[in-house]
Structure formats: structure tokens, C-alpha cells
Design a protein around this motif. Structure first.
Motif, short mmCIF file in Angstrom:
data_model
loop_
_atom_site.label_atom_id
_atom_site.label_comp_id
_atom_site.label_asym_id
_atom_site.label_seq_id
_atom_site.Cartn_x
_atom_site.Cartn_y
_atom_site.Cartn_z
N SER A 480 0.85 -1.19 0.00
CA SER A 480 0.00 0.00 0.00
C SER A 480 0.88 1.24 0.00
O SER A 480 1.89 1.29 0.70
CB SER A 480 -0.87 -0.01 1.26
N CYS A 484 -4.16 6.80 1.15
CA CYS A 484 -5.54 6.95 1.59
C CYS A 484 -5.88 6.09 2.80
O CYS A 484 -5.28 5.06 3.03
CB CYS A 484 -6.51 6.71 0.42
N PHE A 486 -8.42 4.15 3.98
CA PHE A 486 -8.92 2.77 4.04
C PHE A 486 -7.83 1.76 3.75
O PHE A 486 -7.70 0.75 4.44
CB PHE A 486 -10.09 2.58 3.08
N ARG A 488 -4.46 2.23 3.80
CA ARG A 488 -3.33 2.31 4.72
C ARG A 488 -3.67 1.67 6.06
O ARG A 488 -2.90 0.87 6.59
CB ARG A 488 -2.93 3.78 4.93
N GLY A 490 -6.99 0.31 6.98
CA GLY A 490 -7.94 -0.80 6.93
C GLY A 490 -7.25 -2.13 6.69
O GLY A 490 -7.55 -3.12 7.35
N LEU A 517 -14.84 -4.63 7.51
CA LEU A 517 -13.69 -3.85 7.06
C LEU A 517 -13.38 -4.15 5.60
O LEU A 517 -13.07 -3.25 4.82
CB LEU A 517 -12.46 -4.16 7.92
N GLU A 519 -15.36 -5.01 3.24
CA GLU A 519 -16.30 -4.30 2.36
C GLU A 519 -16.00 -2.81 2.29
O GLU A 519 -16.07 -2.19 1.23
CB GLU A 519 -17.73 -4.51 2.86
N ASP A 520 -15.64 -2.24 3.44
CA ASP A 520 -15.38 -0.79 3.46
C ASP A 520 -14.10 -0.44 2.72
O ASP A 520 -14.05 0.57 2.02
CB ASP A 520 -15.31 -0.30 4.91
N ALA A 523 -14.87 -0.54 -0.92
CA ALA A 523 -15.70 0.57 -1.42
C ALA A 523 -15.04 1.93 -1.22
O ALA A 523 -15.30 2.85 -1.97
CB ALA A 523 -17.06 0.55 -0.70
N GLY A 524 -14.17 2.04 -0.22
CA GLY A 524 -13.69 3.36 0.14
C GLY A 524 -12.33 3.76 -0.37
O GLY A 524 -11.98 4.93 -0.35
N SER A 525 -11.54 2.79 -0.85
CA SER A 525 -10.16 3.12 -1.23
C SER A 525 -10.10 3.94 -2.51
O SER A 525 -10.99 3.90 -3.34
CB SER A 525 -9.34 1.84 -1.41
N LEU A 526 -8.98 4.63 -2.63
CA LEU A 526 -8.80 5.52 -3.79
C LEU A 526 -8.48 4.74 -5.06
O LEU A 526 -9.04 5.01 -6.11
CB LEU A 526 -7.67 6.51 -3.47
N LYS A 531 -8.95 -1.11 -3.58
CA LYS A 531 -10.28 -1.58 -3.97
C LYS A 531 -10.30 -3.10 -4.15
O LYS A 531 -11.36 -3.71 -4.05
CB LYS A 531 -10.71 -0.94 -5.28
#
Ligand code: FMN
Ligand code: SF4
Ligand code: SF4
Ligand code: FES
Lengths: 633, 221
Positions: A480, A484, A486, A488, A490, A517, A519-520, A523-526, A531
Motif C-alpha cells: 500500500s 488513503c 482505508f 493504509r 484498513g 472492514l 467491504e469498506d 468501497a472506500g479506497s482511492l 479496492k
């Protein structure tokens, strides 16, 4: 396109044909030829020594026989590979060759007339003498398009490439308009092989239409997935095929400068690309007024530092610009706003590899391979618990079962298939019930997997799915970029949970938190890294949830893989007291007899190396590996 | 300049074409959690914090408001369950890697993290996640401010401002992944590198960069 001074390839082609004839022509008229697979896979298996042994022995026997260094044939499991083209015989490929076998082959087969069937892997064509590759079950499925030249030609000789139809596609492309080239790619319904499967023709068109000059084309040869080496094989074994397609791409979108972004960890690929660029310039296939046309184009190599994230297109472009390889938000897409803010086309090595076939043989021929929505072939690096590891090229739509069992030869040692991990760290683990899934972009996505880069790892009953998920997540977590939240943090949280579960310290609520986590983060990563990083976790949770539960609720690893959840144990009733075969195998002296001379493992001393397990004679079978750990009372 | 009309949480809002949904909302008194967004770079936002999620009618997924251009007739919801879940989860991740010692923190009650937690209805101390806080040394080499990297949320505001100012930038990002941090070239004390304009301190939404005048404790120790 306006022709300045009509130069055609025909001059070079005649020269190349002559060159090819001089090497391989002898096969039909009296002089043998030998090829040795000298790609990274061959070298790692000892092909250098084999090559030297062949050269020395040929000199000693005073035989006139050229030895040609070729690339990877895809039969990596059987490297080093030597193919002998002896007049009067079919071309025969020998596998697992070492210097001794190499010398034997020269004496027995080249000097004598014994083709040494015991060392034969397969003949290149069917014959009555020895088995051929066409008899292999895999021959039924394999379709070699991208890998066609690989292992058949010397990648360092542009003449070999041209003599086998090379640069005919470029010549043809320059005779039609750039728009017609793009139409051809669109009609072939080519999709990107770099992972996402985006329609290539549409991307080219977007880039051609985008305002702004100059435009750039980039070949993405960063290939950072652990276990993937398809791009490397193509670059090492057939570099001109990528170069030719890149020039065509440059012509189609109207670029003057191209880049090949290749990882510095591929020294052989880099060396061969350098050579290929030089040769192409010499023959006016690169540079000013290519083949006498108004189109001028050159290509530069850029060596990537090997960070996985630099394969992501926006990070790759930042890296090319001399910035840190950190992704940015899209849109704007590179096709509109790429290198130095200019329209930039970026395509994977294999995507480009298809281009020259489409142009040369027509969109129809290409689209006839594969399925309606995923045309052409798919190249996989088959690895893990499968008999024939190596490179495989099959039409899109071939099922996983056919790839693993027919092409790959199934699971070794009579073990049971458990899952196939497809698409590398961004991919997923699919269970047995998915084996009849056709391998194409959409079917894989529907199953929660991804074509990804083309890694395919076969897993058997001894592989723990929680550990597999942990392994891949550990990779992405380390890779990573950290930009971002999520991705870094998540992935860090997810990895901690997986570490705990595989160590038997998982708490009942951990599985639910892990799933949330995952799922998030998805959905949330840049960028694509974040993703897709949860995919190995999400897919194992979906198909192998019982394994997670066994770890958490029972402290049991069903595959007996997680070291903290297993132990070695001697069943007292089965121990033959007078035997002490196991005692000496233990390097830490953890095994000793009790008062009844029954052997007992001191669990405090045991390092779980497992050496004692096979030492116990099969007729007693007293030592077992078990989970959860139990101790002899 | 052309304007468009869109609706945010049912409220009719006017915005300039090309503007991003986040600014249209904030300018109209509708709060959307955010850390990394800056007006100065709203054309090319950093998109690092991932907290500004909103839902838009017709979109399959929540999107970041700082990247989404306004359009005529756009129907934006800042209170959609999926968007809120992402914002909560993202903030919780940040808080799980942040030393929660608000009582002793110079920016207590002027902190964006506290503000967002209140807005999203989550606790500062997470129970769901594990605590991973860095233990980097605190840098008080500047005469005017203190830098506590452990409290940094990596929004990048300070770096953007510092690099935009004339002269050689003092700070930038270094390292990857979980180890990513704001630091100087060669990890030198910030005081050696910086001209003390303190623009970064004003930009920092967390307690990572604070004026010494606000933080007597960190100065003396
Ligand atoms: C983390 C990450 C790593 C990637 N690595 C590669 C890579 O090594 N090679 C590649 O061709 N594409 C890679 N990609 C995909 C590229 O971003 C891009 O989509 C691709 O090069 C486009 O080419 P195509 O249309 O030919 O597939 C990666 C994407 C992500 C998110
Ligand atoms: S998803 Fe990961 S790799 Fe991609 S930008 Fe975010 S932190 Fe970097
Ligand atoms: S120091 Fe402050 S402004 Fe700079 S990145 Fe960290 S939290 Fe953001
Ligand atoms: S404010 Fe939108 S991602 Fe940070």
C-alpha cells in the motif's frame, strides 16, 4: 498515410529469411540445429550449464551444429529444455536436461541414431517415433498466440522475428489510416489484459480524440504480482512482438514518443528490450519516417523500482515524471490527462501482444478465438499444487477444470483439489463448485474473482484458506502506498485480525469485523490496489467460512497448516515400544521413551518441524499431526 | 460564470459549473465530513482522507464529494446509510491510529476529528478496532510550533501549502503504507529546514502541528 519514399520490409524480409534459413534450413538439408530455452525459468533450472556442456561436447565431437538460445516455451516445470532438429527426424524436445544428459543426447542421438526416448518431453510434430506435444492432453486446449514465438526463435535476432511474420502488422497498419487501425481493434473486441478488462479500442479512440499534443503511449511492463511472470516471458522470449504493437499503438493514437515501463528486477527482459530497440532503429522500424512514411516514433525504456503500486496507471505516470509513485483520483483518465498532462495511452504487455495479431490476421480471426465478450486468449502462470507448472495460453472461456486438470495435469500426489487462487493479490479463491466456470472477464467478476494479471495458484487439501488470505493481504498491506485512509489503515486492521485467527487468538466477533472492514476498504479506497486488496479475504469468507469458524471457535486448522494450531502426537496404543525410529530424527531431542518405553513428544521442546512423522514405519503409523493440539496424558 | 442548480439533502442549491459537490454543500451550510479537501486545489483534490462520501441519485456507489463536479439537477444525499457507513468506518480507522488524549491536547475542542466524530455519532475511543499508534519522536525544533507525527492523519494539507509557497519546501511525504509520514528531507528536525511561516500549522486539522503559544507543555519537556 503519405509515403515519402516507399521503403518496404521486403528487403529486410529477404535478408531475414536467408538468416533463418542459414540456421534452421539445414534441418531439412543435412545440418542439425539445437535450441536451448534460456529465459529466466531455464536459467534458474541450470540452462547455462547445459548450454556450455552442449557447446563443449559439440566441439569435442567435431560436429557442425549451431546452438540457438531461445526463450520460454511455457513448459517451465521441465526446464532446462533442449530441442534437437536432426535431419530425417522430427524436432524433439527434451526436458529436465542436465549436462550429463546433454552430452548423452549428442553422442546417442546426434552422432548415433538413438533419439533417447527416456529423456523425450515431446516432439514438436506428430510422428511414429516418439510421443509429441500434440498427444498431451493440454494440446487440445492450448492456443498459442502471444506465446507463439516464445521458445521457437532467438529473441536477440530481429531476423528470426521477421522471418516468422514479424513487422508485417506494422507494415500493414501504416498502409491504412489510424482510424482504421482503431476500428480493427474495436471489431476484435480486445479487452485490457492488465487487470480491469477495459475495451482497448474504446480507450485508443478516446486517446486519439482527446485534445492536446504531444501524445504518448506507454507499455505497462511493471508486472508486480507475486507469482506472475507472463509479461516477463513475453519480453524475454519475443521482445519485438511487444515493440511492434507499441509502434502500431503510437501510430493509431498519433503519438511520437513511447515508453516501456519495465521493472528493474527483470534484467534479462531489459537487456533484450534494449537490443530490440537498437535493432528496430537500425532497420528504420523506429525513428524518423518509419519505413518511409510520414510517421515518426521512438521508444524509451524506463526502469521501475519494483513497487507494486507503480503498476497502477496514474502512479506509473507519476513515477515516469520523476515523482513518487502515488496514485491519484480518476477521472481524468490518462487517455485524456496522462504523462505531463497530455493524452496518454497505457496498455499492458499482453494487450499489446494481441494487437499485432489483430492487425496482421484481421479482427475476425482474433474475435473467433474465445467468447463473444472476451475475445482472444488468456495467458496464465500456473503454479502451486499442480503437476505441470508454467505458462499456459488458452482461449478465453476455457473452464478452470480444463486448465487445471487437462492442461495442468491435475493435483500431484493424489491429493484433493481445494481451491484455485486466481488473479494474484487482487484476485480471489474459488472453490471446487466453481471449476466449471469459463475463464473470461465477466464470469470471473461475477464469481467475485478477477482476471487480474494472470496468476493462477492451485491449492489442495493441505492449504489453509485463512492462511492463504492472510498471505495475500500481507502482500498488499506492505505494498500500500499509504496515501488513503482505508487502504493504509484498513488493510492493517484486517491483517491483524487474520494474524490473530491463524495463531488461534481470534475472537468470536473478529470474523464479522473482518468482513465489514473488507467491504469498506473495497468501497472506500482511492485506487485499484485498495479496492481489490480485500478480494482474497471476501472470497474465502464467502466460500470457506467454515474454516474461519473452525479456527476461531475450535482452535482448529482443518488443513493442519497453521503452526500454532497443530501439534505432533504419538498415539500410545500404536507405538511399537521396541522401535525407536523417531527418536533420532528429532533435531531438538524432544522425543523420549516413558517408563513403559512408549515414545512421548515433549511439546515444550518440539519445534514442529515434522521430521518425525515419516520416520514412524507405516505399519505402526503412531505419529500424527493434529489440530487442535492435544497432549498425551 | 455559469451556475447550475442541484439538490443536496432536498435543499435547492446554486453552484458554479466545474465546482465540486463538497464546496457547494459547505458554502450552503450543509456539512460533509472532510479532511484533505482544500479550495486551493479543488481542481485536483488530494482525495486521501476518504471521508467525504455522499450518495447521488442514479449512482451505484457512494462517491467522494470533493471529486464530484456539480451538474444541473444532481440529487445529492449526505445522510445516506452507505455513505455514512464509509465515513464512520474511515474516521474510526483514523481514530484507532491516533493517540486519544484530548484532555491534554492543545487543540482540544478545536479539532476536526472531534467535530467529525460528533457529526457522525461515533466515539473517539473505538471498541471495534485494534489500536495502532506510532511512537515517533515529537519535533519541537521550530521556535514557533511543535510537530507530533503520531497525531497526523496524513491529510496532506500542510505538505500542499508548504510546496506551493515560494522557496524550497521544508516538508513532504516519506515512506510507504502504514509508515507513511510527513517529514523533512533526511528526517532532519523541522526547525533546520523551515522559514517559520507557519502556514502549515494553520492548515492542520488535527493536533499534529500546533503553535507553541497554545502548547506550553510540549515546549518545555
Ligand atoms: C495496484 C495495481 C497494480 C497494477 N499493476 C499492473 C501491472 O503490473 N501491469 C499492468 O499491465 N497493469 C497493472 N495495473 C493496471 C493498470 O492500472 C492499467 O489498468 C493497465 O495497465 C491498463 O492496460 P490494459 O488496458 O492493457 O489492461 C495495476 C493496477 C493496480 C491498481
Ligand atoms: S488504495 Fe492504497 S495504494 Fe491506492 S492510493 Fe490508497 S493507500 Fe495508496
Ligand atoms: S501534519 Fe496536520 S496538516 Fe499535515 S498531513 Fe498531518 S494532519 Fe494533515
Ligand atoms: S475530502 Fe474528499 S477525500 Fe478527503
Amino acid at each position: 498515410m503519405k509515403v515519402l519514399s516507399p521503403v518496404s520490409l521486403s528487403g529486410i524480409r529477404a535478408q531475414a529469411a536467408q538468416h533463418w534459413q542459414a540456421t534452421f534450413g539445414g534441418w531439412h538439408s543435412g545440418r542439425p540445429v539445437i535450441t536451448v530455452g534460456m529465459a529466466t525459468c531455464g536459467r534458474a533450472a541450470g540452462a547455462m550449464d547445459v548450454l556450455q556442456a552442449l557447446r563443449d561436447e559439440l566441439a569435442r565431437l567435431e560436429l557442425d551444429c549451431p546452438v540457438v538460445e531461445v526463450g520460454c516455451t511455457g513448459h517451465c516445470y521441465a526446464e532446462p529444455l533442449v530441442t534437437i532438429y536432426k535431419p530425417g527426424y522430427p524436432a524433439i524436445c527434451y526436458g529436465y536436461v542436465n549436462p550429463v544428459i546433454a552430452r548423452t543426447l549428442l553422442r546417442e542421438f546426434l552422432q548415433g541414431d538413438n533419439p533417447c526416448p527416456e529423456f523425450v518431453l515431446g516432439a514438436l510434430e506428430t510422428n511414429d517415433l516418439v510421443p509429441s506435444f500434440a498427444d498431451f492432453p493440454r494440446a487440445k486446449y492450448e492456443t498459442r498466440l502471444l506465446l507463439k514465438n516464445c521458445g521457437q526463435i532467438d529473441p536477440e535476432q530481429i531476423e528470426h522475428y521477421i522471418a516468422n511474420g514479424g513487422y508485417a502488422a506494422l507494415e500493414k497498419a501504416l498502409q491504412i489510416t489510424p482510424e482504421e487501425v482503431i476500428t480493427e481493434i474495436k471489431e476484435a473486441r480486445l479487452r485490457g489484459r492488465g487487470g480491469a478488462g477495459f475495451p482497448t479500442g474504446e480507450k485508443w479512440e478516446m486517446c486519439r480524440r482527446a485534445p492536446g499534443r504531444p501524445k504518448y503511449v506507454i507499455c505497462n511492463a511493471d508486472e508486480g504480482d507475486p507469482g506472475a511472470f507472463m509479461d516477463r516471458a513475453v519480453l524475454e522470449s519475443d521482445p519485438h512482438s511487444v515493440l511492434e504493437s507499441l509502434i502500431i499503438a503510437g501510430y493509431a493514437i498519433g503519438a511520437g514518443q513511447g515508453y516501456i515501463y519495465v521493472r528493474a528486477e527483470y534484467p534479462l527482459a531489459v537487456q533484450r528490450l534494449r537490443l530490440a530497440l537498437r535493432q528496430a532503429r537500425q532497420h528504420n522500424l523506429l525513428g524518423r519516417h518509419i519505413l518511409g512514411n510520414a510517421f515518426s516514433f521512438d521508444v524509451r525504456l524506463f526502469l521501475g523500482s519494483g513497487a507494486f503500486i507503480c503498476g497502477e496507471e496514474t502512479a506509473l505516470i507519476a513515477s515516469l515524471e520523476g515523482e513518487a509513485g502515488i496514485p491519484r483520483h480518476r477521472p481524468p483518465y490518462p487517455a485524456e490527462h496522462g504523462l505531463h498532462g497530455k493524452p496518454t495511452l497505457i496498455d499492458n504487455v499482453k494487450t499489446l501482444g494481441c494487437v499485432r495479431h489483430i492487425i496482421r490476421d484481421g479482427a475476425k480471426a482474433f474475435a473467433a478465438i474465445g467468447t463473444q465478450k472476451s475475445t482472444g486468449t488468456a495467458v496464465f502462470a500456473l503454479a502451486g499444487k499442480v503437476v505441470n507448472t508454467g505458462l499456459v495460453e488458452v482461449p478465453m472461456g476455457t473452464t478452470l477444470r480444463q486448465i487445471i486438470f487437462d492442461v495442468g495435469g491435475g493435483i500431484p500426489k493424489g491429493k484433493r483439489f481445494k481451491a484455485v487462487q486466481i488473479g494474484g493479490p487482487s484476485g480471489a479463491c474459488l472453490p471446487e463448485s466453481a471449476l466449471d466456470l469459463p475463464v473470461d472477464f465477466d464470469s470471473l467478476t461475477d464469481a467475485g474473482a478477477m482476471m487480474g494479471s494472470g496468476g493462477m495458484v492451485v491449492l489442495d487439501e493441505d492449504d489453509c484458506m485463512v492462511e492463504i488470505a492472510r498471505y495475500f493481504l500481507q502482500f498488499t498491506q506492505r505494498e500500500s502506498c499509504g496515501k488513503c485512509t482505508f487502504c493504509r489503515l484498513g488493510t492493517r486492521q484486517m491483517l491483524a485480525i487474520l494474524d490473530d485467527i491463524t495463531k488461534g487468538k481470534g475472537k468470536p466477533e473478529d470474523i464479522a469485523v473482518l468482513a465489514e472492514l473488507a467491504e469498506d476498504v473495497k468501497a472506500g479506497s482511492l485506487c485499484g490496489l485498495g479496492k481489490t486488496a480485500p478480494n482474497p479475504v471476501l472470497s474465502t469468507l464467502r466460500y470457506f467460512r467454515d474454516e474461519y469458524e473452525a479456527h476461531v471457535k475450535e482452535g482448529r486448522c482443518p488443513a493442519l497448516m497453521c503452526q500454532d494450531l497443530i501439534n505432533y502426537y504419538i498415539i500410545p496404543e500404536k507405538c511399537e515400544r521396541s522401535c525407536d525410529a523417531c527418536v533420532g530424527t528429532c533435531t531438538v531431542e524432544a522425543i523420549s521413551p516413558n517408563s513403559k518405553r512408549i515414545k512421548v513428544i515433549d511439546q515444550a521442546k518440539c519445534v514442529k518441524c515434522g521430521l518425525c512423522l515419516p520416520a514412524c514405519p507405516i505399519k505402526y503409523g503412531a505419529i500424527i499431526k493434529q489440530s487442535p493440539p492435544q497432549v498425551q496424558k | 460564470m455559469k451556475t447550475v442548480t442541484l439538490s443536496i439533502d432536498g435543499k435547492k442549491v446554486f453552484a458554479h459549473t466545474g465546482e465540486k459537490v463538497l464546496w457547494a454543500a459547505l458554502d450552503n451550510g450543509i456539512y460533509i465530513p472532510n479532511l484533505c479537501a482544500m479550495r486551493e486545489n479543488s481542481e485536483e483534490p488530494m482525495t486521501a482522507c476518504r471521508l467525504c462520501f455522499v450518495e447521488i441519485e442514479g449512482y451505484a456507489q457512494p462517491v467522494t464529494a470533493c471529486t464530484e463536479p456539480v451538474r444541473e439537477g444532481l440529487e445529492v444525499s449526505t445522510r445516506g446509510e452507505r455513505a455514512l457507513r464509509l465515513a464512520r468506518s474511515g474516521l474510526e480507522l483514523l481514530l484507532a491510529s491516533h493517540p486519544i488524549e484530548c484532555a491534554r491536547c492543545p487543540v482540544n475542542r478545536a479539532c476536526e476529528l472531534q467535530r467529525m466524530a460528533a457529526h457522525l455519532g461515533i466515539k473517539l475511543k473505538t471498541r471495534r478496532l485494534r489500536k495502532f499508534v506510532h511512537e515517533f519522536p515529537i519535533d519541537s525544533s521550530s521556535p514557533l510550533f511543535v510537530y507530533d507525527p503520531n497525531k497526523c492523519v496524513l491529510c496532506g494539507r500542510c505538505v500542499f501549502i508548504c510546496q506551493k509557497l515560494p522557496g524550497t519546501p521544508a516538508i513532504g511525504f516519506a515512506h510507504r503504507g502504514f509508515d507513511r509520514r510527513v517529514t523533512t528531507c533526511g528526517d532532519e528536525p523541522i526547525g533546520n529546514r523551515c522559514g517559520d511561516c507557519t502556514e502549515c500549522v494553520s492548515a492542520c486539522p488535527s493536533g499534529a502541528l500546533v503553535f507553541k503559544s497554545r502548547s506550553p507543555a510540549a515546549d518545555g519537556s
